[in-house]
Scaffold this active site. Sequence first.
Site, mmCIF file in Angstrom:
data_model
loop_
_atom_site.group_PDB
_atom_site.id
_atom_site.type_symbol
_atom_site.label_atom_id
_atom_site.label_comp_id
_atom_site.label_asym_id
_atom_site.label_seq_id
_atom_site.Cartn_x
_atom_site.Cartn_y
_atom_site.Cartn_z
ATOM 1 N N ALA A 112 1.485 -0.937 4.022
ATOM 2 C CA ALA A 112 0.409 -1.099 3.415
ATOM 3 C C ALA A 112 0.376 -2.613 2.792
ATOM 4 O O ALA A 112 0.654 -3.594 3.307
ATOM 5 C CB ALA A 112 0.115 -0.184 2.295
ATOM 6 N N SER A 113 0.131 -2.675 1.453
ATOM 7 C CA SER A 113 -0.156 -3.980 0.694
ATOM 8 C C SER A 113 0.969 -4.599 0.589
ATOM 9 O O SER A 113 0.907 -5.877 0.141
ATOM 10 C CB SER A 113 -1.119 -3.799 -0.423
ATOM 11 O OG SER A 113 -2.462 -3.415 -0.198
ATOM 12 N N LEU A 114 2.147 -4.325 0.703
ATOM 13 C CA LEU A 114 3.267 -5.176 0.927
ATOM 14 C C LEU A 114 3.246 -6.169 1.990
ATOM 15 O O LEU A 114 3.824 -7.481 1.721
ATOM 16 C CB LEU A 114 4.702 -4.311 0.933
ATOM 17 C CG LEU A 114 5.321 -3.706 -0.107
ATOM 18 C CD1 LEU A 114 4.428 -2.620 -0.722
ATOM 19 C CD2 LEU A 114 6.874 -3.139 0.342
ATOM 20 N N LYS B 83 0.986 -8.180 2.081
ATOM 21 C CA LYS B 83 0.227 -9.453 1.431
ATOM 22 C C LYS B 83 1.352 -10.653 1.333
ATOM 23 O O LYS B 83 0.932 -11.764 1.356
ATOM 24 C CB LYS B 83 -0.483 -9.097 0.231
ATOM 25 C CG LYS B 83 -1.647 -8.391 0.381
ATOM 26 C CD LYS B 83 -2.719 -8.120 -0.834
ATOM 27 C CE LYS B 83 -3.798 -7.394 -0.473
ATOM 28 N NZ LYS B 83 -3.899 -6.045 0.155
#
Length: 474
Positions: free
Chosen positions: A93-95, A97
Amino acid sequence: MQETRRGIVQFGLLGALLSGQPVRAEAVAPVAAPQPDFAARADALVRPYARAGIFSGAVIVARDGAVLFRQAYGAAQREWSVPNTPETRFRIASLTKQFTAAAILTLQEAGQLRLDDPAAQHMPGLPATWAPITLRMLLDHTAGLPNVTALPDYPTLLARTARTPMAVVGRLFREALLFPAGSAQEYSNTGYILLAAIVEGITGAPFATALNRLVLAPAGLAETGDADLEAVIPQRAAGYHRVAGQWRNAPPVVSAAVLGAGGLVSTLDDLVAWDAALFSGRILRPAALAEMVRDSGHGYGLGLYVGRAYGQRLLSHGGFLDGFSAIKDSYPDLGLTVVVLGNTETTPAQTLSRRLGALALGQPEVTEIAVPAAVLDRYVGVYRTGPRAVVSLAREGDRLVARGAGPARLGLTPESDRVFVAEDGTRLALDIEPDGRATGLLLDLPGGARAGPRIDAQTAHRIGNRRLARLGPR
């Protein structure tokens, strides 16, 4: 396995790298010897969450190249009872970014862009109102772009059918900015999806290919890559969520719908190796790395939250995607990395990571999870946990309380926005629909977990003369 598959340098080098000073032996902060029983104590911390059915996934704690704890729990695929292993690949998921941010900084080092370039300079056709938005604003969430993943049709349409990042971003072209670009901050996946499109435009390659060339391959991350739903990815975990007390396959999210913001899969070892590569200066030069980890004034750098925990500098990011929950906590001055990867939405990733961090540092636990009152109000109600047993939840002030058998009312402390622990150690997790409604409950009890749907007051009254599931001291 006592070491990761790749050499890991001490992250204490980061301070010297950022200062631009030569690295000397004395620049490396001394590290206390690991506790001999650390792995057993860490397992004892995590296992109750797995036993309760709240956590399914994998965990690692590594310090200066030594793996202190590395363990997997639960099922990678429930249909075939395939267990998770430390090598299982999870959606992170947002890791994602921080990898996208590193790619942008790499392109800046190559002279192909500047962080203060207008986004429209690299992506013609953006709305005129987006003209003031720079690449830096996309990276630190100050662009004012609405979060595309919050659109009503995102989970049912875009998340399942998107083929390009601009097909996703384009849904917002007629929407007003949340605030003038650069004047405030609000977390938004949209900016990172647009950054993925910009990387594609500059490199002339699909984002997955460009990211691998710019960042993943130089870091030696062979197990990290695009979470393409149509690809056969060895050892990939399936994601699960709960509906009315039952496990179900999480709705699919195609990687293009979160490209740059949440479209990667990875493993425990790769994420530890990523910290080693990033903080040693192997991926970015000192000036670029300094920009990435500098607090822009909102507790956020470029793709990483910047703060402190247990008296130490902490670089962190969590991630949540249908069926998955993850976090990576990095204490760069101590060479400590804690990663929690879960393939259930109930995973209290931050709580587990901070508790493990405290254990590794020999500090009292502080998790500081706060759940807004409006969210707690959605959970208030009655839940069936057996043929003739129910649990009731009510809000008192800023916390939930649970009522079980007898007059006891147990205060609940949040361990995530949907997992709570009672005063006696009992844990419960709420089943949540995409619109935030609670539809069921998972309750940790001696002898195993119980689960069931939310029911109305009349049904609750009919169940065994309002007989309640046993909670509290036994």
